[in-house]
Enzyme design. Sequence first.
Site, PDB file in Angstrom:
ATOM      1  N   LYS A 221      -6.223  -1.403  -6.012  1.00  9.32           N
ATOM      2  CA  LYS A 221      -4.891  -2.007  -5.878  1.00  9.32           C
ATOM      3  C   LYS A 221      -4.939  -3.511  -5.650  1.00  9.32           C
ATOM      4  O   LYS A 221      -5.956  -4.057  -5.229  1.00  9.32           O
ATOM      5  CB  LYS A 221      -4.105  -1.294  -4.771  1.00  9.32           C
ATOM      6  CG  LYS A 221      -3.557   0.032  -5.320  1.00  9.32           C
ATOM      7  CD  LYS A 221      -2.564   0.707  -4.450  1.00  9.32           C
ATOM      8  CE  LYS A 221      -2.076   1.974  -5.181  1.00  9.32           C
ATOM      9  NZ  LYS A 221      -1.292   2.844  -4.319  1.00  9.32           N
ATOM     10  N   ARG A 255      -6.891   9.158  -2.977  1.00  9.08           N
ATOM     11  CA  ARG A 255      -6.625   9.042  -4.411  1.00  9.08           C
ATOM     12  C   ARG A 255      -7.464   7.893  -4.963  1.00  9.08           C
ATOM     13  O   ARG A 255      -7.358   6.768  -4.475  1.00  9.08           O
ATOM     14  CB  ARG A 255      -5.137   8.786  -4.628  1.00  9.08           C
ATOM     15  CG  ARG A 255      -4.688   8.799  -6.081  1.00  9.08           C
ATOM     16  CD  ARG A 255      -3.169   8.634  -6.154  1.00  9.08           C
ATOM     17  NE  ARG A 255      -2.671   8.637  -7.521  1.00  9.08           N
ATOM     18  CZ  ARG A 255      -2.635   7.563  -8.295  1.00  9.08           C
ATOM     19  NH1 ARG A 255      -3.080   6.413  -7.840  1.00  9.08           N
ATOM     20  NH2 ARG A 255      -2.153   7.652  -9.524  1.00  9.08           N
TER      21      ARG A 255
HETATM   22  C1  7PM Z   1       0.492  -0.808  -8.667  1.00 12.91           C
HETATM   23  C2  7PM Z   1       0.955   0.071  -7.721  1.00 12.91           C
HETATM   24  C3  7PM Z   1      -0.393  -0.424  -9.637  1.00 12.91           C
HETATM   25  C4  7PM Z   1       0.492   1.352  -7.754  1.00 12.91           C
HETATM   26  C5  7PM Z   1      -0.846   0.869  -9.654  1.00 12.91           C
HETATM   27  C6  7PM Z   1      -0.396   1.757  -8.713  1.00 12.91           C
HETATM   28  C7  7PM Z   1      -0.231   6.064  -5.675  1.00 12.91           C
HETATM   29  C8  7PM Z   1       0.293   7.120  -6.409  1.00 12.91           C
HETATM   30  C9  7PM Z   1       0.053   5.399  -7.693  1.00 12.91           C
HETATM   31  C10 7PM Z   1      -0.465   6.236  -4.279  1.00 12.91           C
HETATM   32  C11 7PM Z   1       0.338   8.480  -4.546  1.00 12.91           C
HETATM   33  C12 7PM Z   1      -2.286   3.303  -9.113  1.00 12.91           C
HETATM   34  C13 7PM Z   1      -0.893   3.109  -8.694  1.00 12.91           C
HETATM   35  N1  7PM Z   1      -0.396   5.009  -6.497  1.00 12.91           N
HETATM   36  N2  7PM Z   1       0.570   8.320  -5.863  1.00 12.91           N
HETATM   37  N3  7PM Z   1       0.464   6.685  -7.668  1.00 12.91           N
HETATM   38  N4  7PM Z   1      -0.172   7.478  -3.775  1.00 12.91           N
HETATM   39  N5  7PM Z   1       0.602   9.652  -3.964  1.00 12.91           N
HETATM   40  O1  7PM Z   1      -3.153   2.634  -8.525  1.00 12.91           O
HETATM   41  O2  7PM Z   1      -0.888   5.341  -3.538  1.00 12.91           O
HETATM   42  O3  7PM Z   1      -2.556   4.120  -9.993  1.00 12.91           O
HETATM   43  S1  7PM Z   1       0.137   4.407  -9.109  1.00 12.91           S
END
Ligand code: 7PM
Length: 285
Positions: A221, A255
Amino acid sequence: MKLQCGGRLLDLTRPVVMGVLNVTPNSFSDGGRFIGRDAALAQADVMVGEGAAIIDVGGESTRPGAESVPLQQELDRVIPVIEALAGRIDVVVSIDTLKPDVMRAAEAAGAGLINDVMALRGAGSLAAAAAGRAAVCLMHMQGEPRTMQAAPHYVDVVTEVDAFLRERVQACIDAGIDRSRLCVDPGFGFGKTLDHNLALLAALQRLCVDGVPLLAGLSRKSMLGTLTGRPVEQRVHASVAAATAAVLGGARIVRAHDVAATRDALRVAEAIVAARQSALPAQES
Ligand code: 7PM
């Protein structure tokens, strides 16, 4: 600690890795449906081999500013992948979606966990989850994906995220979803500045409530980019450090994109957590 995922009981006595599987054309250069599917399944095989306990299948990007995907297109992307993965004995399939129709179809195809970054606040989502038996991940997000990073604001981020998660747990229980089917997630990066994310990670223990397992998603992230100055493809080490911190703070599901590296980190962190009891200072006389 355990999580009831449809017909399967996921043992969380030791922390586990949820591997991220994006089934979106921009993750696969060709954009072709079948090649995208085969690439996704090959990636899932690698992650299962590396020890992922959960595979999180997503067909719609929840990133800030991302375009939403029409229902049929999302179904076409994720359902064949879920069907192919669901027969496997060694993994829980998770569906990362905001849409109740996708939740229902995914569960019918064998998904055991619904990962909804809206925490079932969308129209029809709570009812869709309550009608099935899959587990649910309730994630905190301030605002909505397109605009959430514009100006995140909290008076006390830890207290506010904790109150939100407790409210969503109660809403699920009131709707007939048993507590044993729930996990909660502070939603790192979802309507949060670097300081908000760090405050949550530092106080993660406070979010561990009433036997509901905690999921943490920090992998690659942008907060890690800010801290290290590295682009997304060079954030594995930072992600592993963050995963370690999350487990020390009580997270039971992490995750992650880099499953093998994260699993090693979890082994180290869980050993430290287990040693806390014996590390307590001896009672005086
Ligand atoms: C910016 C923000 C870019 C988030 C990418 C992402 C989560 C999720 C995602 C999390 C749960 C990524 C994400 N992040 N579901 N889906 N928890 N439960 O890194 O932190 O893929 S998308």
